[in-house]
Scaffold this motif. Structure first.
Motif, PDB file in Angstrom:
ATOM      1  N   ARG A  22      70.140 -19.143  -6.425  1.00  0.00           N
ATOM      2  CA  ARG A  22      69.129 -19.044  -7.143  1.00  0.00           C
ATOM      3  C   ARG A  22      68.759 -17.459  -7.880  1.00  0.00           C
ATOM      4  N   LYS A  23      69.040 -16.718  -6.891  1.00  0.00           N
ATOM      5  CA  LYS A  23      68.523 -15.271  -7.342  1.00  0.00           C
ATOM      6  C   LYS A  23      69.570 -14.595  -8.165  1.00  0.00           C
ATOM      7  N   ALA A  24      70.894 -15.193  -8.141  1.00  0.00           N
ATOM      8  CA  ALA A  24      71.918 -14.741  -9.191  1.00  0.00           C
ATOM      9  C   ALA A  24      71.550 -15.469 -10.745  1.00  0.00           C
ATOM     10  N   ILE A  25      71.122 -16.555 -10.585  1.00  0.00           N
ATOM     11  CA  ILE A  25      70.906 -17.393 -11.737  1.00  0.00           C
ATOM     12  C   ILE A  25      69.598 -16.844 -12.330  1.00  0.00           C
ATOM     13  N   GLU A  26      68.670 -16.308 -11.575  1.00  0.00           N
ATOM     14  CA  GLU A  26      67.325 -15.969 -12.375  1.00  0.00           C
ATOM     15  C   GLU A  26      67.630 -14.849 -12.892  1.00  0.00           C
ATOM     16  N   LYS A  27      68.304 -13.713 -12.196  1.00  0.00           N
ATOM     17  CA  LYS A  27      68.780 -12.538 -12.546  1.00  0.00           C
ATOM     18  C   LYS A  27      69.509 -12.425 -13.938  1.00  0.00           C
ATOM     19  N   ALA A  28      70.069 -13.609 -14.003  1.00  0.00           N
ATOM     20  CA  ALA A  28      71.054 -13.645 -15.269  1.00  0.00           C
ATOM     21  C   ALA A  28      70.283 -14.194 -16.383  1.00  0.00           C
ATOM     22  N   GLY A  29      68.997 -14.445 -16.109  1.00  0.00           N
ATOM     23  CA  GLY A  29      68.230 -14.936 -17.458  1.00  0.00           C
ATOM     24  C   GLY A  29      67.925 -16.322 -17.544  1.00  0.00           C
ATOM     25  N   PHE A  30      67.967 -16.882 -16.488  1.00  0.00           N
ATOM     26  CA  PHE A  30      67.652 -18.460 -16.454  1.00  0.00           C
ATOM     27  C   PHE A  30      66.305 -18.640 -15.871  1.00  0.00           C
ATOM     28  N   TYR A  31      65.543 -19.814 -16.188  1.00  0.00           N
ATOM     29  CA  TYR A  31      64.407 -20.322 -15.561  1.00  0.00           C
ATOM     30  C   TYR A  31      64.661 -21.620 -14.899  1.00  0.00           C
ATOM     31  N   CYS A  32      63.813 -22.038 -14.022  1.00  0.00           N
ATOM     32  CA  CYS A  32      63.864 -23.158 -13.705  1.00  0.00           C
ATOM     33  C   CYS A  32      63.020 -24.330 -14.462  1.00  0.00           C
ATOM     34  N   SER A  33      63.830 -25.181 -15.082  1.00  0.00           N
ATOM     35  CA  SER A  33      63.023 -26.069 -16.169  1.00  0.00           C
ATOM     36  C   SER A  33      62.659 -27.346 -15.429  1.00  0.00           C
ATOM     37  N   HIS A  34      63.144 -27.681 -14.336  1.00  0.00           N
ATOM     38  CA  HIS A  34      62.970 -28.981 -13.839  1.00  0.00           C
ATOM     39  C   HIS A  34      63.744 -29.288 -12.469  1.00  0.00           C
ATOM     40  N   ILE A  35      63.106 -30.036 -11.670  1.00  0.00           N
ATOM     41  CA  ILE A  35      63.895 -30.095 -10.395  1.00  0.00           C
ATOM     42  C   ILE A  35      64.072 -31.608  -9.913  1.00  0.00           C
ATOM     43  N   ILE A  36      65.354 -32.024  -9.217  1.00  0.00           N
ATOM     44  CA  ILE A  36      65.729 -33.092  -8.760  1.00  0.00           C
ATOM     45  C   ILE A  36      65.131 -33.295  -7.360  1.00  0.00           C
ATOM     46  N   PHE A  37      64.340 -34.323  -7.289  1.00  0.00           N
ATOM     47  CA  PHE A  37      63.745 -34.730  -5.830  1.00  0.00           C
ATOM     48  C   PHE A  37      64.280 -35.956  -5.261  1.00  0.00           C
ATOM     49  N   ASP A  38      64.401 -35.681  -3.783  1.00  0.00           N
ATOM     50  CA  ASP A  38      64.773 -36.924  -2.916  1.00  0.00           C
ATOM     51  C   ASP A  38      63.647 -37.767  -2.836  1.00  0.00           C
ATOM     52  N   ILE A  39      63.432 -38.846  -3.070  1.00  0.00           N
ATOM     53  CA  ILE A  39      62.341 -39.633  -2.913  1.00  0.00           C
ATOM     54  C   ILE A  39      62.708 -40.798  -1.959  1.00  0.00           C
ATOM     55  N   ASN A  40      61.967 -40.736  -0.827  1.00  0.00           N
ATOM     56  CA  ASN A  40      62.088 -41.876   0.114  1.00  0.00           C
ATOM     57  C   ASN A  40      60.909 -43.004   0.215  1.00  0.00           C
ATOM     58  N   PHE A  41      61.525 -44.164   0.231  1.00  0.00           N
ATOM     59  CA  PHE A  41      60.592 -45.123   0.360  1.00  0.00           C
ATOM     60  C   PHE A  41      59.940 -45.709   1.745  1.00  0.00           C
ATOM     61  N   LYS A  42      60.723 -45.108   2.700  1.00  0.00           N
ATOM     62  CA  LYS A  42      60.506 -45.498   4.171  1.00  0.00           C
ATOM     63  C   LYS A  42      59.863 -44.589   4.944  1.00  0.00           C
ATOM     64  N   GLU A  43      59.987 -43.365   4.763  1.00  0.00           N
ATOM     65  CA  GLU A  43      59.483 -42.133   5.656  1.00  0.00           C
ATOM     66  C   GLU A  43      57.967 -42.092   5.518  1.00  0.00           C
ATOM     67  N   ASN A  44      57.380 -41.527   6.477  1.00  0.00           N
ATOM     68  CA  ASN A  44      55.912 -41.480   6.520  1.00  0.00           C
ATOM     69  C   ASN A  44      55.593 -40.191   6.337  1.00  0.00           C
ATOM     70  N   LYS A  45      56.132 -39.115   6.590  1.00  0.00           N
ATOM     71  CA  LYS A  45      55.775 -37.671   6.457  1.00  0.00           C
ATOM     72  C   LYS A  45      56.117 -37.166   5.064  1.00  0.00           C
ATOM     73  N   ILE A  46      55.309 -36.697   4.257  1.00  0.00           N
ATOM     74  CA  ILE A  46      55.642 -36.159   2.990  1.00  0.00           C
ATOM     75  C   ILE A  46      55.959 -34.759   3.012  1.00  0.00           C
ATOM     76  N   GLN A  47      56.884 -34.354   2.559  1.00  0.00           N
ATOM     77  CA  GLN A  47      57.602 -32.895   2.532  1.00  0.00           C
ATOM     78  C   GLN A  47      57.436 -32.582   0.993  1.00  0.00           C
ATOM     79  N   LEU A  48      57.036 -31.303   0.697  1.00  0.00           N
ATOM     80  CA  LEU A  48      57.121 -30.743  -0.710  1.00  0.00           C
ATOM     81  C   LEU A  48      57.959 -29.332  -0.461  1.00  0.00           C
TER      82      LEU A  48
END
Length: 267
Positions: free
Chosen positions: A241-267
């Protein structure tokens, strides 16, 4: 609501073209060409009408879903039906298509970050670089495969390397006879203005800024071909991530794992 297994590429491609027009950022090539491409596709039918499609992997994770505009109001119910029918127990989606993402989020029991997706800021780079980033040739094939196995444990027994070499999308940097880094500049066939970049730096040459420098050289190659550079990395790969950002990239979106059974929300 019916979910019908299909290999009808013509129908799916028509739906997928509509989906891609909705994206707020480019889709990541690894997810598109590896994960989504190897998943099972289903047509979604309601009242004897094909209203969209979805892709589900062999672990029951929803990787892509689309409904035609006039049926978007059914998205919440479609996700619920997929869960209740036990076709899915999770999803891996990003917010580049908010209708499906939000519907999955509303059913979620837990969520965590999987992949960070980046776009280049489109600034011009200086031509100065001491690195000689060369195209990989066919005679380098076995050496590249050995490098991939040694560095990241990737066993290419399905032609991945050969395909990139044939397409002239695979690059490397050598010091004497040692490969110190490899780079990919994959020209998207579905997003004709996009080039997806990837790098691997030899473990013995890391922490020297090579990753950033190789990425910048690949950016130049993409720009010459009138392509917009994108790349990605996993949440836990801090160095990448550091190398990518140093090269001039910005985070435009994130792929999330969404679980329909777990009880604890993790962000």
């Amino acid at each position: 609501m019916k979910f019908i297994k299909t290999d009808d590429i013509v129908v799916i491609d028509k739906f997928r073209e509509e989906l891609y027009q909705k994206f707020s950022a480019p889709i990541d090539a690894m997810w598109e060409k590896l994960y989504i491409a190897s998943s099972q596709t289903y047509l979604i039918e309601d009242v004897d009408q094909n209203i969209g499609y979805c892709c589900i992997d062999d672990k029951g994770s929803l990787l892509q879903i689309f409904l035609s505009d006039k049926y978007n109001y059914l998205m919440y119910n479609v996700i619920q039906s997929l869960i209740e029918s036990k076709l899915i127990s999770s999803a891996s989606l990003s917010s580049i298509e908010p209708v499906s993402f939000n519907a999955c989020l509303s059913h979620s029991k837990s969520i965590q970050t999987n992949t960070l997706c980046f776009q280049y800021v489109n600034r011009k780079l200086k031509n100065e670089s001491s690195l000689d980033v060369k195209l990989v040739s066919e005679r380098d094939t076995q050496g590249i495969k050995t490098f991939l196995m040694d560095q990241i444990g990737f066993e290419d027994d399905f032609g991945y390397t050969e395909n990139l070499i044939q397409r002239k999308e695979f690059y490397m940097v050598k010091e004497s006879e040692t490969i110190i880094a490899t780079g990919e500049c994959r020209l998207s066939d579905s997003q004709l203005d996009i080039a997806d970049l990837g790098i691997i730096v030899n473990k013995d040459y890391q922490k020297r800024g090579l990753g950033t420098e190789v990425l910048q050289q690949l950016v130049k190659k993409a720009q010459v071909m009138k392509r917009k550079p994108i790349c990605s990395t996993t949440q836990d790969n801090i160095a990448s991530r550091k190398a990518i950002e140093k090269a001039g990239f910005y985070c435009s979106h994130i792929i999330f794992d969404i679980n329909f059974k777990e009880n604890k929300i993790q962000l």
